[in-house]
Design a protein around this motif. Structure first.
Motif, PDB file in Angstrom:
ATOM      1  N   GLU B 107       0.816  -1.209   0.000  1.00 44.60           N
ATOM      2  CA  GLU B 107       0.000   0.000   0.000  1.00 44.60           C
ATOM      3  C   GLU B 107       0.855   1.267   0.000  1.00 44.60           C
ATOM      4  N   GLU B 108       1.976   1.203   0.696  1.00 42.20           N
ATOM      5  CA  GLU B 108       2.769   2.422   0.867  1.00 42.20           C
ATOM      6  C   GLU B 108       4.190   2.056   1.245  1.00 42.20           C
ATOM      7  N   LYS B 109       5.151   2.871   0.800  1.00 41.73           N
ATOM      8  CA  LYS B 109       6.525   2.731   1.286  1.00 41.73           C
ATOM      9  C   LYS B 109       6.794   3.866   2.265  1.00 41.73           C
ATOM     10  N   LEU B 110       7.311   3.523   3.430  1.00 43.24           N
ATOM     11  CA  LEU B 110       7.590   4.527   4.456  1.00 43.24           C
ATOM     12  C   LEU B 110       9.104   4.678   4.607  1.00 43.24           C
ATOM     13  N   ASP B 111       9.504   5.732   5.336  1.00 46.22           N
ATOM     14  CA  ASP B 111      10.917   5.884   5.670  1.00 46.22           C
ATOM     15  C   ASP B 111      11.357   4.740   6.573  1.00 46.22           C
ATOM     16  N   GLY B 112      12.651   4.564   6.705  1.00 40.52           N
ATOM     17  CA  GLY B 112      13.172   3.546   7.611  1.00 40.52           C
ATOM     18  C   GLY B 112      13.007   2.145   7.064  1.00 40.52           C
ATOM     19  N   ASN B 113      12.990   2.010   5.728  1.00 39.90           N
ATOM     20  CA  ASN B 113      12.865   0.694   5.079  1.00 39.90           C
ATOM     21  C   ASN B 113      11.580  -0.047   5.447  1.00 39.90           C
ATOM     22  N   LYS B 114      10.531   0.719   5.784  1.00 36.93           N
ATOM     23  CA  LYS B 114       9.272   0.081   6.141  1.00 36.93           C
ATOM     24  C   LYS B 114       8.292   0.138   4.973  1.00 36.93           C
ATOM     25  N   VAL B 115       7.507  -0.926   4.831  1.00 33.45           N
ATOM     26  CA  VAL B 115       6.413  -0.906   3.862  1.00 33.45           C
ATOM     27  C   VAL B 115       5.124  -1.309   4.573  1.00 33.45           C
ATOM     28  N   VAL B 116       4.021  -0.743   4.076  1.00 33.58           N
ATOM     29  CA  VAL B 116       2.704  -1.075   4.627  1.00 33.58           C
ATOM     30  C   VAL B 116       2.045  -2.071   3.687  1.00 33.58           C
ATOM     31  N   LEU B 117       1.688  -3.234   4.222  1.00 32.93           N
ATOM     32  CA  LEU B 117       0.929  -4.219   3.453  1.00 32.93           C
ATOM     33  C   LEU B 117      -0.538  -4.122   3.854  1.00 32.93           C
ATOM     34  N   ALA B 118      -1.413  -3.989   2.848  1.00 36.53           N
ATOM     35  CA  ALA B 118      -2.861  -4.096   3.093  1.00 36.53           C
ATOM     36  C   ALA B 118      -3.229  -5.543   2.805  1.00 36.53           C
ATOM     37  N   LEU B 119      -3.758  -6.219   3.800  1.00 35.57           N
ATOM     38  CA  LEU B 119      -4.042  -7.653   3.669  1.00 35.57           C
ATOM     39  C   LEU B 119      -5.545  -7.892   3.593  1.00 35.57           C
ATOM     40  N   VAL B 120      -5.916  -8.936   2.874  1.00 39.01           N
ATOM     41  CA  VAL B 120      -7.320  -9.343   2.813  1.00 39.01           C
ATOM     42  C   VAL B 120      -7.390 -10.836   3.103  1.00 39.01           C
ATOM     43  N   ALA B 121      -8.281 -11.226   3.994  1.00 31.18           N
ATOM     44  CA  ALA B 121      -8.471 -12.646   4.299  1.00 31.18           C
ATOM     45  C   ALA B 121      -9.931 -13.005   4.086  1.00 31.18           C
ATOM     46  N   ARG B 122     -10.147 -14.094   3.340  1.00 33.99           N
ATOM     47  CA  ARG B 122     -11.516 -14.542   3.057  1.00 33.99           C
ATOM     48  C   ARG B 122     -11.665 -16.018   3.400  1.00 33.99           C
ATOM     49  N   SER B 123     -12.861 -16.367   3.822  1.00 36.36           N
ATOM     50  CA  SER B 123     -13.195 -17.781   3.967  1.00 36.36           C
ATOM     51  C   SER B 123     -14.626 -17.934   3.472  1.00 36.36           C
ATOM     52  N   ASN B 124     -14.874 -18.934   2.643  1.00 33.61           N
ATOM     53  CA  ASN B 124     -16.215 -19.099   2.051  1.00 33.61           C
ATOM     54  C   ASN B 124     -16.698 -17.836   1.362  1.00 33.61           C
ATOM     55  N   ASP B 125     -15.776 -17.143   0.680  1.00 36.69           N
ATOM     56  CA  ASP B 125     -16.092 -15.907  -0.060  1.00 36.69           C
ATOM     57  C   ASP B 125     -16.539 -14.756   0.831  1.00 36.69           C
ATOM     58  N   THR B 126     -16.352 -14.888   2.137  1.00 33.79           N
ATOM     59  CA  THR B 126     -16.683 -13.799   3.062  1.00 33.79           C
ATOM     60  C   THR B 126     -15.385 -13.232   3.611  1.00 33.79           C
ATOM     61  N   LYS B 127     -15.324 -11.901   3.695  1.00 36.08           N
ATOM     62  CA  LYS B 127     -14.140 -11.285   4.297  1.00 36.08           C
ATOM     63  C   LYS B 127     -14.134 -11.566   5.792  1.00 36.08           C
TER      64      LYS B 127
END
Lengths: 147, 139
Positions: B107-127
């Motif tokens: 989603e984003e690269k931050l200072d300090g070698n950090k990155v933001v991951l936006a995660l999605v988890a689904r089960s049975n097609d439901t978030k």
């Protein structure tokens, strides 16, 4: 019995010291299917720059729940735990927990908000070594569903 | 191992599938100390209005944490991690259990070698997780 709103802002006494062990980290990693050698092999962890095997990022819940569980079980709070679901969880790590850490956890109930038939309760648990080094902050939102 | 310099905002990470059986929930209960019986006992789960045994929310979060840390190559790389549990993962009493599908986007690269991951988890097609973000430190 409704949840007692007077508990908002209350900080509970710190937990007894908890010693993070290699065996517990390995057991937790196995249970979640995390096969990283950094959670199992001390030499591999040290080669990666850690003092000993490190815990997966959600391991702190083991220590958090022991502390916050004590707080939310307070009879005068009036929370019906059988109706509680976990709403949100967040961890902020100053560094990973590693085997050999001896830590204490201290929980504050930061907010209690009734919402229609539910009550939202948020807690903040600070995990600190017995030497005073802050390791992790865990923020939880619990939801008591209406009967 | 992923390097900070090589990561681009918007990159999608290949989704992975995680199986969860009743036995996995028993193991997780023991490892975590969370013995709420709605995660192991169908009778009690149904008695409080659930469709069946459900996974610990923290088990699902742990799998999302694995997704992020395996991408980074280091479980210690995940410095901030937050999720909202939007729906339970229902785990039937069979050999297959439930499947949790987890994906993510840089989603984003931050200072300090950090990155933001936006995660999605689904089960049975439901978030099952929403607002799931992991901040990961990369070399």
């Amino acid at each position: 019995m409704p949840v007692n709103p007077d508990f908002a802002g209350r900080t509970f006494p710190p937990s007894e010291p908890y010693e993070v062990s290699r065996v517990k980290i390995a057991e937790f990693a196995q249970a979640i299917g995390d096969l990283s050698p950094l959670c199992r092999d001390r030499a591999a962890a040290q080669a990666a720059g850690y003092p000993d095997v490190i815990a997966p990022p959600t391991f702190a819940i083991v220590i958090t729940m022991a502390s916050s569980g004590h707080a939310i079980a307070d009879d005068e709070l009036g929370l019906d735990y059988s109706m509680v679901v976990h709403g949100e969880q967040r961890f902020e790590h100053a560094r990973p927990l590693h085997a050999g850490d001896v830590v204490v956890a201290q929980t504050t109930i930061t907010d209690i908000t009734p919402r229609r038939t539910m009550t939202m309760l948020t807690t903040r648990t600070e995990i600190t070594t017995t030497g005073g080094e802050h390791v992790c902050t865990a923020l939880s939102t619990l939801v008591e569903r209406g009967a | 191992m992923v390097k900070y310099a090589d990561v681009e905002t918007g990159t999608e990470l290949e989704p992975k599938r995680y199986q969860v059986t009743r036995l996995d929930l028993v193991k997780y209960a023991g490892a975590s100390g969370d013995f709420n019986p709605i995660h192991t006992n169908e009778r009690i789960a149904r008695s409080v209005g659930l469709p069946d045994v459900i996974a610990h929310g923290m088990f699902t979060m742990a799998e999302a944490g694995r997704f992020a840390s395996e991408w980074a190559g280091d479980p210690g790389a995940v410095v901030e991690f937050g999720v909202r549990f939007s729906s339970p993962v229902v785990v039937p009493d069979d050999d297959q259990g439930a499947t949790i599908v987890i994906g993510g986007t840089v989603e984003e690269k931050l200072d300090g070698n950090k990155v933001v991951l936006a995660l999605v988890a689904r089960s049975n097609d439901t978030k099952v997780l929403t607002r799931a973000r992991a901040v990961v430190v990369l070399p």
